[in-house]
Each structure stands twice: as structure tokens, then as C-alpha cells.
Design a protein around this motif. Sequence first.
Motif, mmCIF file in Angstrom:
data_model
loop_
_atom_site.group_PDB
_atom_site.id
_atom_site.type_symbol
_atom_site.label_atom_id
_atom_site.label_comp_id
_atom_site.label_asym_id
_atom_site.label_seq_id
_atom_site.Cartn_x
_atom_site.Cartn_y
_atom_site.Cartn_z
ATOM 1 N N ALA A 1 38.730 39.186 19.644
ATOM 2 C CA ALA A 1 39.939 38.355 19.760
ATOM 3 C C ALA A 1 39.632 37.071 20.515
ATOM 4 C CB ALA A 1 41.024 39.138 20.492
ATOM 5 N N ASN A 2 40.324 35.995 20.126
ATOM 6 C CA ASN A 2 40.200 34.721 20.835
ATOM 7 C C ASN A 2 40.857 34.854 22.216
ATOM 8 O OD1 ASN A 2 40.300 32.140 21.781
ATOM 9 N ND2 ASN A 2 41.408 31.280 20.024
ATOM 10 N N PRO A 3 40.081 34.716 23.298
ATOM 11 C CA PRO A 3 40.636 34.900 24.654
ATOM 12 C C PRO A 3 41.781 33.935 24.956
ATOM 13 C CG PRO A 3 38.232 34.716 24.729
ATOM 14 C CD PRO A 3 38.645 34.375 23.328
ATOM 15 N N GLN A 4 41.768 32.773 24.287
ATOM 16 C CA GLN A 4 42.822 31.762 24.519
ATOM 17 C C GLN A 4 44.194 32.258 24.093
ATOM 18 O OE1 GLN A 4 41.993 28.335 25.272
ATOM 19 N NE2 GLN A 4 39.948 28.030 24.420
ATOM 20 N N CYS A 5 44.199 33.271 23.212
ATOM 21 C CA CYS A 5 45.475 33.781 22.704
ATOM 22 C C CYS A 5 45.995 34.931 23.546
ATOM 23 C CB CYS A 5 45.337 34.242 21.259
ATOM 24 S SG CYS A 5 44.924 32.901 20.145
ATOM 25 N N LEU A 6 45.207 35.357 24.516
ATOM 26 C CA LEU A 6 45.642 36.462 25.376
ATOM 27 C C LEU A 6 46.227 35.913 26.665
ATOM 28 C CD1 LEU A 6 45.718 39.565 25.939
ATOM 29 C CD2 LEU A 6 43.445 39.303 26.984
ATOM 30 N N ARG A 7 47.455 36.357 26.978
ATOM 31 C CA ARG A 7 48.082 35.946 28.230
ATOM 32 C C ARG A 7 48.403 37.196 29.042
ATOM 33 N NH1 ARG A 7 50.522 31.231 28.937
ATOM 34 N NH2 ARG A 7 51.207 31.010 26.795
ATOM 35 N N LEU A 8 47.966 37.208 30.280
ATOM 36 C CA LEU A 8 48.229 38.362 31.133
ATOM 37 C C LEU A 8 49.389 38.052 32.062
ATOM 38 C CD1 LEU A 8 44.542 39.409 31.970
ATOM 39 C CD2 LEU A 8 46.016 40.171 30.089
ATOM 40 N N GLU A 9 50.375 38.941 32.082
ATOM 41 C CA GLU A 9 51.552 38.746 32.936
ATOM 42 C C GLU A 9 51.406 39.556 34.218
ATOM 43 O OE1 GLU A 9 55.295 39.241 30.978
ATOM 44 O OE2 GLU A 9 54.883 37.653 29.524
ATOM 45 N N LEU A 10 51.437 38.835 35.342
ATOM 46 C CA LEU A 10 51.387 39.474 36.659
ATOM 47 C C LEU A 10 52.729 39.242 37.340
ATOM 48 C CD1 LEU A 10 47.954 38.063 37.947
ATOM 49 C CD2 LEU A 10 48.340 40.004 36.416
ATOM 50 N N THR A 11 53.075 40.076 38.299
ATOM 51 C CA THR A 11 54.281 39.803 39.076
ATOM 52 C C THR A 11 53.876 39.353 40.478
ATOM 53 O OG1 THR A 11 54.450 42.092 39.803
ATOM 54 C CG2 THR A 11 55.695 41.491 37.842
ATOM 55 N N GLU A 12 54.828 38.648 41.116
ATOM 56 C CA GLU A 12 54.560 38.131 42.461
ATOM 57 C C GLU A 12 54.145 39.229 43.429
ATOM 58 O OE1 GLU A 12 57.615 35.063 43.917
ATOM 59 O OE2 GLU A 12 58.547 36.075 42.230
ATOM 60 N N SER A 13 54.748 40.406 43.275
ATOM 61 C CA SER A 13 54.485 41.486 44.245
ATOM 62 C C SER A 13 53.025 41.941 44.201
ATOM 63 C CB SER A 13 55.417 42.669 43.981
ATOM 64 O OG SER A 13 55.207 43.156 42.687
ATOM 65 N N MET A 14 52.334 41.653 43.101
ATOM 66 C CA MET A 14 50.920 42.048 43.009
ATOM 67 C C MET A 14 50.025 41.142 43.843
ATOM 68 S SD MET A 14 50.432 42.620 39.009
ATOM 69 C CE MET A 14 51.503 43.705 38.121
ATOM 70 N N LEU A 15 50.632 40.044 44.329
ATOM 71 C CA LEU A 15 49.821 39.061 45.034
ATOM 72 C C LEU A 15 49.924 39.236 46.542
ATOM 73 C CD1 LEU A 15 51.003 36.141 42.764
ATOM 74 C CD2 LEU A 15 48.909 37.451 42.522
ATOM 75 N N HIS A 16 50.621 40.290 46.954
ATOM 76 C CA HIS A 16 50.789 40.516 48.396
ATOM 77 C C HIS A 16 49.541 41.096 49.045
ATOM 78 C CE1 HIS A 16 54.715 39.120 47.995
ATOM 79 N NE2 HIS A 16 55.330 40.239 47.688
ATOM 80 N N GLU A 17 48.767 41.848 48.271
ATOM 81 C CA GLU A 17 47.537 42.389 48.869
ATOM 82 C C GLU A 17 46.303 41.812 48.176
ATOM 83 O OE1 GLU A 17 46.579 46.534 47.856
ATOM 84 O OE2 GLU A 17 48.589 46.709 47.016
ATOM 85 N N ASN A 18 45.245 41.645 48.957
ATOM 86 C CA ASN A 18 43.959 41.168 48.431
ATOM 87 C C ASN A 18 44.071 39.894 47.608
ATOM 88 O OD1 ASN A 18 42.594 43.323 49.541
ATOM 89 N ND2 ASN A 18 42.893 44.611 47.739
ATOM 90 N N LEU A 19 44.869 38.945 48.099
ATOM 91 C CA LEU A 19 45.105 37.742 47.300
ATOM 92 C C LEU A 19 43.808 37.037 46.887
ATOM 93 C CD1 LEU A 19 47.085 35.799 45.988
ATOM 94 C CD2 LEU A 19 47.233 34.568 48.142
ATOM 95 N N ASN A 20 42.863 36.949 47.814
ATOM 96 C CA ASN A 20 41.634 36.226 47.471
ATOM 97 C C ASN A 20 40.854 36.901 46.353
ATOM 98 O OD1 ASN A 20 42.081 34.147 49.221
ATOM 99 N ND2 ASN A 20 41.090 35.205 50.939
#
Length: 258
Positions: free
Chosen positions: A130-149
Motif C-alpha cells: 500500500a502507498n504509505p501516503q494514503c494511510l492516516r493514523l488517528e491518535l487521541t490527545e490522551s495518548m500523548l500524556h505519557e512518553n511524549l518524546n
Amino acid sequence: FDPMLQKEMATRISLLRDLRLAIQENQLQLYYQPIVDRELRVTGYEALLRWKHPVLGMVKPDIFIPLAEHINLIPSFGIWVMRMACMQIKNWENDPVRSQWTVSVNVSARQLHDVDFVTCVETVLAETGANPQCLRLELTESMLHENLNLVIEKMQALRQKGVRFALDDFGTGYSSLSYLRQLPVEQLKIDRSFVHDIENKDDVAIIKMILALAASMDVEVVAEGVENDEQRRTLHGHGCQMFQGYFFGKPAPIEVYG
Ligand code: C2E
Ligand code: CA
Ligand code: CA
């Protein structure tokens, strides 16, 4: 002794048992919901997981995904979704219109924080072609609370391969906005709770703020949960670029749309 509680627990235990068989029994199904632009042209689809239980019928992900996380089925469910989505992208590859469509895949916290996350996505992309450009991954804000770096590193590694990212349920996370600039995100999805009460002044204020923020960061915005033309017109009037919701199409097997 509480008979209600006992019944609830029995249901939960049998659901867990059934869930373990879902993949091998071919009970998982991927539904697709269109995401349209201001001219109502399809720009792509969000892939939404369904579980077709032999007795209970279609089970919603809000019910079974937390259960699947609990018994550690998420790695295999996540890979299954990613593979189906990538096969769909591959399928559209030679069509002049459809090859431009993106498929958005929801990523769970468990999946993202897994040490193998980047390798997993790369493997599925390589296996399906698959063309990677056509794949979009949806994350939520709450996933960014830990291990942000660490999360940023993972996102950057995939972004370099062409994979895109969206921040889902945006506006509900109460998080600091300063981290946003560090993320290779190119789409914000306004949570449907703000769209639902579009007559509410506070919600309109939030929508306008998200649109202004996104414009300043050169990020596109999708409004979720658009159910009627009044909501669409209001969002359109405030400059929202993309829309998703029952008004344009309900989640359905891709044969209905593709
Ligand atoms: P989400 O990512 O926010 O997905 C959008 C949800 O809104 C979907 O619910 C969709 O059916 C629903 N929706 C779409 N348009 C409208 C509308 O106009 N009005 C209303 N009231 N609802 C609308 P669904 O399919 O039940 O999924 C619920 C949640 O389950 C998703 O929320 C997502 O967080 C999660 N989910 C779905 N598929 C997957 C998956 O493959 N993996 C993971 N990890 N989570 C998933
Ligand atoms: Ca989503
Ligand atoms: Ca959402």
C-alpha cells in the motif's frame, strides 16, 4: 450476593471468551465512513471496526475494544485492521480518483506504546504494497500524556515513510496546546460533541478556536458527527475544510461506497 452483578459478570466472561475467537472465526469486519471536502467530494474514509457476534449481532467497538485491550488482544486486532485498510488502499491504487483517497485507521493507546509499533506498521505496508501516503493514523490527545518524546519519535519515523497523522476527538483532551507544534500532525478532528450542540455559543467558540489554531499551524480540520445541513453550513461558514458524519454517509462495508 447481587444477581444483577452476577449476570453482568457472566456476560462479560462469555464475551471475553467469544472475543478470543473473533479473528479466527472471521467475525471482525471493517466498516468505512466517508470524509468529504467543502464541495462534498470524498477525500477518503475512516475505517471503523465491527464485531459480528454469532448471537448478539453487530457489537460496537466502544464495548469490545476496552475488553480486547484488557485481555491483550489489541496487538492482533490492531494488525488485522491495519492490514485490511492497507489492502483496501492497494485495491484503489490504479484508479485515478480512488488512488487519491486516504484511509484513516484508529490506533489504540496500547498499540501506540508497544515497542514494535513502528515496525508493525512498516511490515503491513511492505506486505500489502500500500502507498504509505494514503494511510492516516488517528491518535487521541490522551495518548500523548505519557512518553511524549518517544511517541514523537515513532510518529516522525512513520511520517518519514509518508504515513500521515490526525488528532482525533480534538478539544476533549484538556491538554496543553504547546505540544501540538512538536507533533508531525496534519489533521485535527473536531470532536462530535461540539458539532452536536452547534446552536450552543460555547461550542461555536471552541470550534472557531480550533479552526484558528489549525490555520495558524497549517493543519487541516475535519468536523466529526455532522448529522444535518445546518451543522454543515455553520461549520462551512466558519471555514472548516472537511466533514464526516451521518449526513454524508454512515459507516458501512466498503462495497456500499467503493
Ligand atoms: P471515533 O474514532 O471517534 O469514531 C467515530 C465514531 O462516531 C464512530 O463510532 C462513528 O460510527 C460515529 N459517528 C460517525 N458519524 C456520526 C454522526 O453523524 N453522529 C453520531 N452520533 N455518531 C457518528 P463507532 O464506529 O461506534 O466507533 C466508536 C469508537 O471506537 C471510535 O470513535 C474509535 O475510538 C473506536 N474504534 C473504532 N474502530 C477502531 C479500531 O479499528 N481500532 C481502535 N483502536 N479503535 C477503534
Ligand atoms: Ca477516529
Ligand atoms: Ca473521533
